[in-house]
Scaffold this active site. Structure first.
Site, PDB file in Angstrom:
ATOM      1  N   TYR A 141       0.822  -1.214   0.000  1.00  0.00           N
ATOM      2  CA  TYR A 141       0.000   0.000   0.000  1.00  0.00           C
ATOM      3  C   TYR A 141       0.856   1.263   0.000  1.00  0.00           C
ATOM      4  CZ  TYR A 141      -4.665  -1.981   0.913  1.00  0.00           C
ATOM      5  OH  TYR A 141      -5.860  -2.615   0.825  1.00  0.00           O
ATOM      6  N   LYS A 191       3.342 -15.269   2.766  1.00  0.00           N
ATOM      7  CA  LYS A 191       3.554 -15.976   1.498  1.00  0.00           C
ATOM      8  C   LYS A 191       5.063 -16.184   1.361  1.00  0.00           C
ATOM      9  CE  LYS A 191       2.103 -17.630  -2.484  1.00  0.00           C
ATOM     10  NZ  LYS A 191       1.287 -18.870  -2.571  1.00  0.00           N
ATOM     11  N   ASP A 224      -2.668 -18.292   0.730  1.00  0.00           N
ATOM     12  CA  ASP A 224      -3.638 -18.990  -0.135  1.00  0.00           C
ATOM     13  C   ASP A 224      -4.346 -20.105   0.630  1.00  0.00           C
ATOM     14  OD1 ASP A 224      -1.192 -20.283  -0.019  1.00  0.00           O
ATOM     15  OD2 ASP A 224      -1.146 -20.863  -2.134  1.00  0.00           O
ATOM     16  N   ASP A 248      -6.241  -7.081   4.261  1.00  0.00           N
ATOM     17  CA  ASP A 248      -7.371  -6.442   3.582  1.00  0.00           C
ATOM     18  C   ASP A 248      -8.275  -7.508   2.977  1.00  0.00           C
ATOM     19  OD1 ASP A 248      -8.886  -4.311   2.364  1.00  0.00           O
ATOM     20  OD2 ASP A 248      -7.926  -4.851   0.474  1.00  0.00           O
ATOM     21  N   ASP A 252     -12.090  -9.190   4.510  1.00  0.00           N
ATOM     22  CA  ASP A 252     -13.343  -9.136   3.737  1.00  0.00           C
ATOM     23  C   ASP A 252     -13.926 -10.538   3.613  1.00  0.00           C
ATOM     24  OD1 ASP A 252     -13.361  -6.380   3.275  1.00  0.00           O
ATOM     25  OD2 ASP A 252     -13.915  -6.643   1.160  1.00  0.00           O
TER      26      ASP A 252
HETATM   27  C1  IPM Z   1     -10.349  -1.154   4.035  1.00  0.00           C
HETATM   28  C2  IPM Z   1     -10.616  -0.585   2.667  1.00  0.00           C
HETATM   29  C3  IPM Z   1      -9.459   0.322   2.312  1.00  0.00           C
HETATM   30  C4  IPM Z   1      -8.194  -0.511   2.272  1.00  0.00           C
HETATM   31  C5  IPM Z   1      -9.631   1.083   0.992  1.00  0.00           C
HETATM   32  C6  IPM Z   1     -10.929   1.861   0.965  1.00  0.00           C
HETATM   33  C7  IPM Z   1      -8.470   1.997   0.720  1.00  0.00           C
HETATM   34  O1  IPM Z   1     -10.798  -1.585   1.729  1.00  0.00           O
HETATM   35  O2  IPM Z   1     -10.292  -0.391   5.015  1.00  0.00           O
HETATM   36  O3  IPM Z   1     -10.201  -2.375   4.143  1.00  0.00           O
HETATM   37  O4  IPM Z   1      -7.920  -1.178   1.266  1.00  0.00           O
HETATM   38  O5  IPM Z   1      -7.475  -0.515   3.269  1.00  0.00           O
HETATM   39 MN    MN Z   2     -10.749  -3.591   2.531  1.00  0.00          MN
END
Ligand code: IPM
Ligand code: MN
Length: 358
Positions: A141, A191, A224, A248, A252
């Site tokens: 990032y 990884k 993975d 990240d 999710d």
């Molecule tokens: C999160 C979001 C952010 C990230 C984006 C919006 C930049 O997806 O907080 O997980 O990737 O960190």
């Molecule tokens: Mn995210």
């Protein structure tokens, strides 16, 4: 206690849910005899519209002087043009960096009452209680990146994953301390079979386990494979620590375990200084302004803010219990409702939480 909170409603449903979390914080102040001051500031798309900058300097200043920052969400189709000079998300990345928020805590807990909303089978998900530590200010990032034109046509884009020992140590320590307070199990995800940066993570973490945390039940898993284990045996995990991009993606994925993204808060912490607290879900532009968004993730984020930025554990637990009690009565916003369940608005759901807190 005296505390100053900065509210950053942001875009989409952000303003609707942050205003409801504020009502909860105000009630906590009254009930427990605290004095909370609130300041509002801009971040994201609304800040771009007003100032051209997704994180105006006044916002940074206010946040730095605060006890804690509560954020709604940023972004929306209105600011999605790939050729735009700046994007709402840039504001979020910069505030993390400005406040030194290297640790992103994402608790993934399956509420018994909501398990049937999960896309996974009840017997797989039941009992899931994971605390993710995602590194937040390093890795790909923030590493060097470039875009160049190639002489023969076409372009070359580069993004680089960079980590230094101390960046790995500080988040690993935080995660290991948390594991000690929980069930004593720590999983590090990398990884290392491909990436040099991951091999550094693996060495640094192994050394810390040996020197400072030999009591923990420690394992390493390749990212993975972890993607698979998370949905096949989520109850096997306690604390999970990993670098920025892996965290990240995995969080999710993990957010689907409990059934709704609308329930999940997160905390971003640094070494002292104010933390940043927000729901995991985004700005949900499709339902913005309709008054139907689920406010619970933001309310639970406010609870995390009381716990981590103010040390107000009893107050945080009171909020978490109120949310659980309200869910147990069958109260559901649109994202959680099934079959014939009555659908509550954002404000109605918050009213019930407030009533449970009285
Ligand atoms: C999160 C979001 C952010 C990230 C984006 C919006 C930049 O997806 O907080 O997980 O990737 O960190
Ligand atoms: Mn995210």
């Amino acid at each position: 206690m005296d505390a100053t909170f900065v509210l950053l409603p942001g875009d989409g449903i952000g303003p609707e849910i942050v205003s409801q979390a504020r009502r909860v914080l105000e009630l906590i102040a009254t009930r427990f005899g605290h004095h909370f001051v609130f300041h509002e500031a801009m971040i994201g798309g609304c800040a771009i519209d007003a100032t051209g900058d997704p994180l105006p300097p006044q916002t940074i200043e206010l946040c730095k002087q605060s006890t804690g920052v509560l954020l709604g969400a940023v972004g929306g189709p209105r600011w999605d043009d790939p050729n735009a000079k700046t994007r709402p998300e840039a504001g979020l990345l910069r505030i993390r960096k400005e406040l030194g928020l290297f640790a992103n805590l994402r608790p993934i807990k399956a509420y018994d009452e909501l398990i049937d909303a999960s896309p996974l089978k009840r017997d797989v998900v039941q009992g899931t209680d994971i605390l993710f530590f995602r590194e937040l200010t390093g890795g790909i990032y923030f590493g060097p990146s470039s875009l160049e034109d190639l002489p023969g046509g076409g372009q070359r884009a580069t993004s680089t994953m960079v980590y230094e020992t101390r960046e790995i140590e500080r988040i690993f320590r935080m995660a290991a301390e948390a594991a000690r307070q929980r069930r004593g199990k720590l999983t590090m995800v990398d990884k290392a079979n491909v990436l040099e940066a991951s091999r550094l993570w693996r060495r640094v973490c192994a050394e810390l386990i040996e020197s400072d945390f030999p009591d923990l039940d420690y394992e390493v898993i390749l990212v993975d494979a972890m993607a698979m284990h998370l949905i096949s045996r989520p109850t096997a995990f306690d604390v999970v620590v990993t670098e920025n991009l892996f965290g990240d993606i995995l969080t999710d994925e993990a957010s689907m375990l409990p059934g709704s993204l609308g329930m999940l808060p997160s905390a971003s912490l640094g070494a002292g200084g104010p933390g940043l607290f927000e729901p995991i879900h985004g700005s949900a532009p499709d339902i913005a302004g309709k008054g139907i968004a689920n406010p619970l993730a933001t309310i639970l984020a406010a609870a995390m803010m009381l716990r981590h930025s103010c040390g107000l554990n009893e107050e945080a637990e009171a909020i978490e219990r109120a949310v659980q009690d309200v869910l147990a009565t069958g109260a559901r916003t649109a994202d959680l409702a099934r079959d014939s369940q009555k659908v509550l608005s954002t404000i109605e759901m918050t009213d019930l939480v407030l009533a449970a807190l009285q």
